[in-house]
Structure formats: C-alpha cells, structure tokens
Design an enzyme around this catalytic site. Structure first.
Site, PDB file in Angstrom:
ATOM      1  N   GLU A  74     -11.951   7.532   3.838  1.00  0.00           N
ATOM      2  CA  GLU A  74     -12.074   6.428   2.889  1.00  0.00           C
ATOM      3  C   GLU A  74     -11.484   5.111   3.432  1.00  0.00           C
ATOM      4  O   GLU A  74     -12.045   4.118   3.160  1.00  0.00           O
ATOM      5  CB  GLU A  74     -11.433   6.873   1.600  1.00  0.00           C
ATOM      6  CG  GLU A  74     -12.225   8.138   0.935  1.00  0.00           C
ATOM      7  CD  GLU A  74     -11.602   9.482   1.031  1.00  0.00           C
ATOM      8  OE1 GLU A  74     -11.571  10.167   0.310  1.00  0.00           O
ATOM      9  OE2 GLU A  74     -10.940   9.451   2.231  1.00  0.00           O
ATOM     10  N   CYS A 106      -5.831   8.389  -0.783  1.00  0.00           N
ATOM     11  CA  CYS A 106      -7.356   7.638  -0.615  1.00  0.00           C
ATOM     12  C   CYS A 106      -7.681   7.054  -2.255  1.00  0.00           C
ATOM     13  O   CYS A 106      -8.191   5.862  -2.075  1.00  0.00           O
ATOM     14  CB  CYS A 106      -8.217   8.678  -0.298  1.00  0.00           C
ATOM     15  SG  CYS A 106      -7.807   9.019   1.538  1.00  0.00           S
ATOM     16  N   ALA A 176     -24.287  36.738  22.777  1.00  0.00           N
ATOM     17  CA  ALA A 176     -25.389  36.519  23.813  1.00  0.00           C
ATOM     18  C   ALA A 176     -26.028  37.885  24.002  1.00  0.00           C
ATOM     19  O   ALA A 176     -25.390  39.046  24.094  1.00  0.00           O
ATOM     20  CB  ALA A 176     -25.023  35.950  25.202  1.00  0.00           C
ATOM     21  N   ASP A 222     -12.938  38.906  32.428  1.00  0.00           N
ATOM     22  CA  ASP A 222     -13.806  37.761  32.617  1.00  0.00           C
ATOM     23  C   ASP A 222     -13.006  36.619  33.386  1.00  0.00           C
ATOM     24  O   ASP A 222     -13.470  35.721  33.803  1.00  0.00           O
ATOM     25  CB  ASP A 222     -14.791  37.129  31.753  1.00  0.00           C
ATOM     26  CG  ASP A 222     -15.894  38.006  31.100  1.00  0.00           C
ATOM     27  OD1 ASP A 222     -16.175  39.217  32.011  1.00  0.00           O
ATOM     28  OD2 ASP A 222     -16.175  38.257  30.126  1.00  0.00           O
ATOM     29  N   LEU A 226     -12.380  28.923  28.792  1.00  0.00           N
ATOM     30  CA  LEU A 226     -12.748  28.655  27.183  1.00  0.00           C
ATOM     31  C   LEU A 226     -12.597  27.212  26.588  1.00  0.00           C
ATOM     32  O   LEU A 226     -12.133  27.120  25.550  1.00  0.00           O
ATOM     33  CB  LEU A 226     -11.886  29.837  26.235  1.00  0.00           C
ATOM     34  CG  LEU A 226     -12.328  31.193  26.545  1.00  0.00           C
ATOM     35  CD1 LEU A 226     -11.137  32.187  25.625  1.00  0.00           C
ATOM     36  CD2 LEU A 226     -13.827  31.547  26.204  1.00  0.00           C
ATOM     37  N   ARG A 229     -16.426  21.835  28.235  1.00  0.00           N
ATOM     38  CA  ARG A 229     -16.595  21.089  29.635  1.00  0.00           C
ATOM     39  C   ARG A 229     -17.950  20.138  29.342  1.00  0.00           C
ATOM     40  O   ARG A 229     -18.455  19.579  30.569  1.00  0.00           O
ATOM     41  CB  ARG A 229     -16.805  22.082  30.543  1.00  0.00           C
ATOM     42  CG  ARG A 229     -15.262  22.654  30.728  1.00  0.00           C
ATOM     43  CD  ARG A 229     -15.224  23.578  32.127  1.00  0.00           C
ATOM     44  NE  ARG A 229     -15.918  24.656  32.072  1.00  0.00           N
ATOM     45  CZ  ARG A 229     -15.655  25.998  31.321  1.00  0.00           C
ATOM     46  NH1 ARG A 229     -14.724  25.921  30.561  1.00  0.00           N
ATOM     47  NH2 ARG A 229     -16.699  26.960  31.603  1.00  0.00           N
ATOM     48  N   GLU A 319     -15.637  34.275  20.607  1.00  0.00           N
ATOM     49  CA  GLU A 319     -16.553  34.682  21.653  1.00  0.00           C
ATOM     50  C   GLU A 319     -16.275  35.765  22.179  1.00  0.00           C
ATOM     51  O   GLU A 319     -16.251  36.015  23.398  1.00  0.00           O
ATOM     52  CB  GLU A 319     -16.405  33.278  22.651  1.00  0.00           C
ATOM     53  CG  GLU A 319     -16.917  32.359  22.078  1.00  0.00           C
ATOM     54  CD  GLU A 319     -17.134  31.284  23.342  1.00  0.00           C
ATOM     55  OE1 GLU A 319     -17.904  31.314  24.423  1.00  0.00           O
ATOM     56  OE2 GLU A 319     -16.489  30.120  23.290  1.00  0.00           O
TER      57      GLU A 319
END
Length: 388
Positions: A74, A106, A176, A222, A226, A229, A319
């Site tokens: 605001e 506000c 995935a 892995d 994370l 990018r 993830e």
C-alpha cells in the site's frame, strides 16, 4: 483496458462486482505474485491506486510487498500516486494492516493519503488485524468494499493464511516421472527424465517459494545445489531445507558448502549426534531439532513443518522425491502437486513416482483442483492444488 488473466472465481447467483473493481483487483493480484517467495514472513500483497475514467480505470500508482516484507504494497502504491491519491480508490489483495510493527500501519498511511474508497479482497486472518483495518478506515469515513475476487486472493495468500491459521506452511510437491510413471530405475545411474524447459519451470517455482525441501537421501544420492539459476533471478534462491533425522548430511555437500551464500537449514531429531551438528554449523548450516515420529523411524513431519512456520516460512517447495512425497501425503500435509512427465518410457521395473496415498489425493480428493497438462518442450506439466 485488458485485465491480466486470473484464477476463475465461483460466484453466487446474482452476485456482481463493479467492472473497475474487478479489473483493478486482477492487476493487484498480478502484482502480488511478483513477491511470492520473497516477502516471508509477510504475505505477498498487491495494491493499485486508481480513479474511474471514460475508458476504464485510470491507474495512478502500483505497488507490491518488497523483499523481506517491507515496505508493504500500500505505501509503495501511494507513494507512486503522490498527491493524486487524494479522493482516489485503492484496490488491495489483503486487508491493510492496522497494528504497529516494524512499520506504521498501512491503514494509517491510507488515511493520511486521503484515499476515499478501499476495495479489499479478503480480511487478514492475523489476529492483530482480523477486520480491524477495515473497521478503522470506515470509522474515518473511507468507503470499504470487501470480497472482490476473494477466492483468487485466498489462493494467492494460501501460504500466509496456513501459517497464521494452521501453524504450518503451504506444501507444494514437485515430482518428475517417465512416460510410464517411474521416478527412478531400481539400479544404475540417475535418470534424466525431463528437458531444459521443465528445468527452467522448476527454477521459477523455486523462486516463488520460501524454502525448497528435500530428504537427506536426495542429498546423499544427488548432491544437489537447489538454487534458482534463471538469469536475473539468482538472488531469489530459497532457503534449502534438509530433513535429516540422524544428521548424515556431509559437511562437504554442495548445499552446506554454499550455506553462507544461500542459507541451508537441516532439520534433525532431538537425539541426533551433537558432533555432527557442530561440524555442520561450522560450515554455515543451521540445525533445527524436532521430535521423532511416534514410531521412532524418522522425523515428526508435523513438528518439522511447525518449526519452519515458527521461523516465518509460508511456502515450502518439496523436491525430495517419491518417498518424502508419500510421507507428506500420509501425514495430510500436501496442498499442491506439480508433476512433470518426460516423453520416454523406462521400460522396466523402477521406483513409482506417485505412491498410493498421494495417488488417492490427486485422483479422488474432492477438494483437489486438477489442471490440464501443459507442454514444456517434449515434456508435460500438470498442476494439482487443494481449494482450501
């Protein structure tokens, strides 16, 4: 004037809002989305100062919540409008605050600017506000309309609302899978399931969440970074959070080695080794202790999410793969699911991407809204989200 596309709003028979109110609220909601993942613990709010015109609303000022939650939307919009705000209308996606915190209320700024009318989407559930902002403005002669695009505003603010009302962040799963439904082979190297367009979408989703959440198994298998990018959004990388019951995360893991640049939090059991915590802390990571699950086999996920909420987290992007996703589904802690499907089949037995509890949620839960599949290069992306 063409309003930005927004989420459909179910209306009661006979209900109607003035077209200018709807158009400016859609703009405010689009502005609010710019702050997602960048304003916590505050909500991501959008605001528009405007006056009616012969061809639609004339926009005098726009604003959205700035990084870290201040300044609020605001005062940003009011400052842009300047003296033209006197007698104008302010459309805002969440009730203006009425309490003194690190900034002045506000609602006071709105009164000082001479705004004549406020169009507000929803009340702020924060007990420090909870209707008081609207009451204060009405008491000082401001006309206040509440409920314009309320469903869309609740959707946009669902992480903030869950933190205030339920004491946990909104949880979004990202999974995935191959064309035949697998996340990984039973043995062998890691599968590369999706292509660059899907990867870019995942990085954008990271930027729109406060934290990205994985289990320690993902870190060990892995060694992910994370971060976000995408060019121009590198500064929007979320906090990395690892669920690690016994503190097996190596101090040399990439998310620990970069913890002084992008924060890394590791959630561990109360009885996890103190020496391991010391090594991780020396590398720059923060260790958060929570109880184990009742069966002792892992962390109490409700306690882990509550601990994140206590640190201000409103939106968590998971993830961590099928096992963590299924655990969150079994715990009833899934609010949205993003599924990326690659074009190729695994063609042999593997780890299913979607477990039975999660499948029940996305296929049969009447509160789960199912989006259409959208192409991303050779891949397909589909969203599921709980209505409330």
């Amino acid at each position: 004037m063409t309003a930005p596309a927004g989420r459909p709003r179910a209306r009661s028979p006979g209900e109607a809002f003035p077209p200018d109110d709807v158009a400016t609220m859609r703009i405010a909601l689009a502005l609010a989305r710019r702050g997602l993942g960048n304003t916590w613990p505050n909500p991501a709010v959008g605001a528009v100062v405007w006056t009616p015109g012969p061809d639609g609303p004339v926009i005098l000022g726009r604003g959205w919540t700035q990084p870290g939650g201040r300044p609020h939307a605001e005062p940003v919009a009011l400052a842009q409008a300047g003296a033209a705000a006197r007698g104008a209308t302010l459309s805002v996606t969440l009730e203006p605050c009425s309490h003194f915190g690190k900034t002045a209320p506000c609602s006071h700024a709105i009164l000082d600017a001479g705004i004549a009318r406020v169009v507000s989407a929803i009340e702020d559930p924060d007990p420090r506000v909870n209707g008081r902002g609207h009451i204060m403005m009405r008491a000082h002669g401001v006309t206040v309309s509440v409920g314009v695009l309320a469903s869309e505003a609740r959707w946009a603010n669902r992480g903030f609302i869950k933190r205030i009302v339920e004491g946990r962040p909104m949880v979004t799963l990202k999974l995935a899978r191959t064309a035949d439904g697998y996340a990984a082979a039973c043995a062998g190297p890691r599968l590369m399931i999706t292509g660059p367009e899907a990867a870019a979408r995942v990085h954008l989703m990271r930027a729109q969440h406060d934290v990205v959440l994985v289990g320690v198994g993902t870190v060990l298998a892995d060694d992910p970074l994370l971060t976000c990018r995408l060019p121009g959004l590198e500064h929007r990388s979320p906090v990395r959070v690892v669920l690690d019951t016994t503190l097996r995360t190596p101090p040399g893991a990439r998310i620990v080695a970069t913890a002084r640049e992008v924060p890394t939090w590791i959630v561990a059991a109360l009885d996890a080794p103190g020496a391991a915590e010391t090594a991780l802390a020396q590398a720059g990571a923060v260790v958060i202790r929570v109880p184990r699950a009742p069966d002792g086999a892992g962390l109490d996920l409700l306690a882990a999410l509550a601990a994140l909420s206590a640190r201000g987290v409103t939106r968590a992007f998971c993830e961590g793969g099928p096992r963590l996703a299924e655990s969150l589904a079994l715990a009833g802690q899934v609010d949205a699911v993003e599924i990326l499907t690659g074009p190729d089949r695994l063609g042999r037995p593997g780890l299913p991407s979607i477990g039975p509890a999660l499948a029940q949620i996305i296929e049969r839960d009447p509160q789960m809204e199912r989006g259409e599949a959208v192409p991303l290069g050779r891949d397909a992306w589909r969203s599921y989200a709980r209505r409330r």
